[in-house]
Structures are given as structure tokens and as C-alpha cells.
Enzyme design. Structure first.
Site, PDB file in Angstrom:
ATOM      1  N   THR A  46       0.827  -1.203   0.000  1.00 53.36           N
ATOM      2  CA  THR A  46       0.000   0.000   0.000  1.00 53.36           C
ATOM      3  C   THR A  46       0.861   1.253   0.000  1.00 53.36           C
ATOM      4  OG1 THR A  46      -1.673  -1.178   1.298  1.00 53.36           O
ATOM      5  CG2 THR A  46      -1.823   1.212   1.246  1.00 53.36           C
ATOM      6  N   THR A  47       1.869   1.284   0.879  1.00 54.40           N
ATOM      7  CA  THR A  47       2.737   2.449   0.999  1.00 54.40           C
ATOM      8  C   THR A  47       3.546   2.665  -0.269  1.00 54.40           C
ATOM      9  OG1 THR A  47       2.884   1.919   3.352  1.00 54.40           O
ATOM     10  CG2 THR A  47       4.424   3.562   2.534  1.00 54.40           C
ATOM     11  N   TYR A 109     -12.946  -4.050  -3.276  1.00 59.89           N
ATOM     12  CA  TYR A 109     -14.063  -3.657  -4.127  1.00 59.89           C
ATOM     13  C   TYR A 109     -15.075  -4.787  -4.338  1.00 59.89           C
ATOM     14  CZ  TYR A 109     -16.949  -1.574  -7.713  1.00 59.89           C
ATOM     15  OH  TYR A 109     -18.028  -1.100  -8.397  1.00 59.89           O
ATOM     16  N   TYR A 136      -2.827 -10.294   4.269  1.00 63.51           N
ATOM     17  CA  TYR A 136      -2.872  -8.880   4.655  1.00 63.51           C
ATOM     18  C   TYR A 136      -4.321  -8.481   4.856  1.00 63.51           C
ATOM     19  CZ  TYR A 136      -2.040  -3.776   4.137  1.00 63.51           C
ATOM     20  OH  TYR A 136      -1.982  -2.408   4.299  1.00 63.51           O
ATOM     21  N   ARG A 141      -9.456  -0.316   4.173  1.00 60.02           N
ATOM     22  CA  ARG A 141      -9.150  -0.003   2.774  1.00 60.02           C
ATOM     23  C   ARG A 141      -9.900  -0.902   1.800  1.00 60.02           C
ATOM     24  NH1 ARG A 141      -4.774   3.206   1.006  1.00 60.02           N
ATOM     25  NH2 ARG A 141      -3.516   4.053   2.688  1.00 60.02           N
ATOM     26  N   LYS A 165      -0.409 -10.014   8.209  1.00 56.35           N
ATOM     27  CA  LYS A 165      -0.247  -8.611   8.588  1.00 56.35           C
ATOM     28  C   LYS A 165      -1.616  -8.137   9.049  1.00 56.35           C
ATOM     29  CE  LYS A 165       0.780  -3.986   6.827  1.00 56.35           C
ATOM     30  NZ  LYS A 165       1.094  -3.148   5.633  1.00 56.35           N
ATOM     31  N   ILE A 207       5.071  -4.688  10.074  1.00 59.29           N
ATOM     32  CA  ILE A 207       5.298  -4.193   8.721  1.00 59.29           C
ATOM     33  C   ILE A 207       4.920  -2.722   8.779  1.00 59.29           C
ATOM     34  CG2 ILE A 207       4.571  -4.348   6.303  1.00 59.29           C
ATOM     35  CD1 ILE A 207       4.232  -7.381   6.754  1.00 59.29           C
TER      36      ILE A 207
END
Length: 297
Positions: A46-47, A109, A136, A141, A165, A207
Site C-alpha cells: 500500500t505504501t 471492491y 494482509y 481499505r 499482517k 510491517i
């Protein structure tokens, strides 16, 4: 098939002003992280703005990181997608480059059910049987939550699903999962403000976004806890809270890229639809960085 213990950096993807990936700067960031004691690199998460990369850019960036790190610490590639076939393609390519592990976000989504999650992750894992996988879970999100029973089922039935994560923010859910898991899965904090609580539930690391700007402190926080110095670890965690809050006062990775630029790192802009930080939030971030002892350019 454990991948790492300690602090892994969810590294940013530096870019030029025109939006192209700045590989020279990425190499510089990788070297700084290794010198700062970071225990693993998570590339194209993501980052790292993987959601706005083409498949070609995504895979080139993963391969670049693996080649430059050259086995000094583990490199974990973000290869998740809401399309199972896309996730399989990315995962097989990353595995062929020598990725030490894969980070697979839940399908966003289109979401899916818990049964669908089991089929999705099992299908991917079966295509890369020799590469360890970290699930994850970040429902804020994705709109999709990995239930404790689902995580445990995957960890017990799929040999290379070895970690999670946990970025739900729900410590009760995480505690329930670890109670059910009975040691079958490695737990990593996905939230910098919850590193110690998650370590206390049996976690083995984090993380981290914070590690982009404070690699040594993030490493030391986890190392102290794992060595039994809970008081020392807690001091780092609590001292870092104002900075962590500032790093998430706008959507990640806007603030962390801003922070690196304030340090003179010249990592460039974020890609649209992300945009520059609001001035008042940037001022708050700069103050929090200075208060934490980070030198600004």
C-alpha cells in the site's frame, strides 16, 4: 517457512515529478534501510502505491528491490489483487525473481465471502508452493475482513501460508485469532500505533510505515520487546505516538512521502488520485518529526 522477525519497512516508491519510478532513489532508500537495522523490506505494498502501478512497473520494481538487496535481508513482494488470476500472475513472477515472501491483500471492491477468501488464497498459494505467503487484512481499505476462523483454516491447510499482517485495528479480533491459531501462524502488526499490543499477543514483528523515517527506532522497539525489555520497547512506542498519528493524519502514503521530502530525501510526489498534503497537516508532521529527533533538511 517463517520469513522474518522484527521490523519490516513498507517502503515508499520514489518517483520523479512526472510520476515515473525513480530507481536510483529507491536503491538509496534500500541502502539506508539496511544500514538502519531494518529486518525486511516490503516492496509494492500500500505504501509503495502499487494500486497505481502498471503490471510492468510493479514487477520491475519488485525485481529491482530483490536484485539490489541481494539476500542481505528478506524482500517481501506485494502481489495481491482483487482478481485472483492477476494475483497469481504477479505472485509467480515475483517468486521467479527470488522473493523471500509474498504479501497478499484481501480482494478489494468486489470483497467476496469467507469461503471465497479461502478459495482465492488457496489458488494463489498452490501456484507458488515454495514461496511463503503473508495474508494482509486491512478492512478499512478493502471493505473485506479476514475472519479469525478463515485465517486459521488457511494457515493449517495451506503449507506456505505462514503469516498475517493484521491491520484491522481490532485487538479483540486479533486475540481471538491467535487463541484459535495455537501457534500455526506468524503475526505481524500492520499498525504502527499497535506494535506492542500485537507483540504481546504473540506477534513476531511489524510491517511498518514509521520505519521509512525512523528505521533504527522501529527495529529497536521490536528487538527490545522480543529480548524481554518490555519497558524499553514501550518507551519507544509511546514516544513515537505523536509522530505515528501525524504520519496517518492524511491517507497513507501522503504523509510519509512528505516526511521523507522534509528530510531532504527527494522521493517525489504521490500519484493521483493521491495529492499533496494540506499545509496545516504538513506543519503538524514537521513538528512531530522534530520532536521525535528527526533532522529536517
Amino acid at each position: 517457512m517463517a520469513i522474518f522477525k522484527g521490523a519490516g519497512v513498507a517502503i515508499v516508491t520514489p518517483m520523479y515529478e512526472d510520476g515515473k519510478v525513480n530507481y536510483d532513489k529507491l536503491e538509496e532508500l534500500l541502502e539506508q534501510q539496511i544500514a538502519g537495522g531494518t529486518d525486511a523490506v516490503i516492496i509494492c505494498g500500500t505504501t509503495g502505491e502499487s494500486s497505481t502501478m502498471t503490471h510492468g512497473e510493479h514487477l520491475k520494481t519488485i525485481k529491482f528491490a530483490i536484485d539490489k538487496v541481494a539476500g542481505r535481508i528478506p524482500v517481501i513482494a506485494g502481489t495481491g489483487s482483487n482478481c485472483t488470476e492477476t494475483a497469481i500472475m504477479l505472485s509467480k513472477e515475483a517468486a521467479s525473481y527470488g522473493a523471500d515472501g509474498l504479501l497478499l491483500v484481501t480482494p478489494y471492491y468486489n470483497k467476496t465471502t469467507q469461503k471465497g477468501l479461502i478459495r482465492h488464497y488457496t489458488a494463489i498459494a498452490n501456484e507458488v508452493p515454495d514461496t511463503p505467503i503473508i495474508l494482509y487484512n486491512v478492512p478499512s481499505r478493502t471493505g473485506c475482513n479476514l475472519a479469525p476462523a478463515t485465517v486459521v483454516s488457511l494457515a493449517k491447510n495451506v503449507k506456505n501460508i505462514v503469516g498475517i499482517k493484521a491491520a484491522s485495528g481490532d485487538l479483540s479480533q486479533i486475540a481471538k485469532m491467535m487463541s484459535m491459531a495455537d501457534g500455526c501462524i506468524d503475526l505481524y502488526s500492520g499498525n504502527d500505533d499497535q506494535v506492542l499490543p500485537i507483540l504481546s499477543l504473540g506477534g513476531v514483528g511489524v510491517i511498518s510505515v514509521l520505519s521509512n523515517v525512523a528505521p533504527r527506532q522501529t527495529h529497536d522497539m521490536v528487538a527490545k520487546f522480543l529480548e524481554g525489555d518490555v519497558k524499553g520497547a514501550a518507551k519507544i512506542q509511546l514516544d513515537a505516538i505523536p509522530l505515528i498519528n501525524a504520519l496517518f493524519c492524511e491517507v497513507n502514503p501522503i504523509p510519509v512521502k512528505t516526511a521523507l521530502n522534509l528530510m531532504g530525501m527527494q522521493v517525489g510526489p504521490t500519484r493521483m488520485p493521491l495529492c499533496e498534503m494540506e499545509p496545516e497537516n504538513e506543519a503538524r508532521l514537521a513538528k512531530a518529526m522534530k520532536d521525535f529527533g528527526i533532522k529536517l533538511a
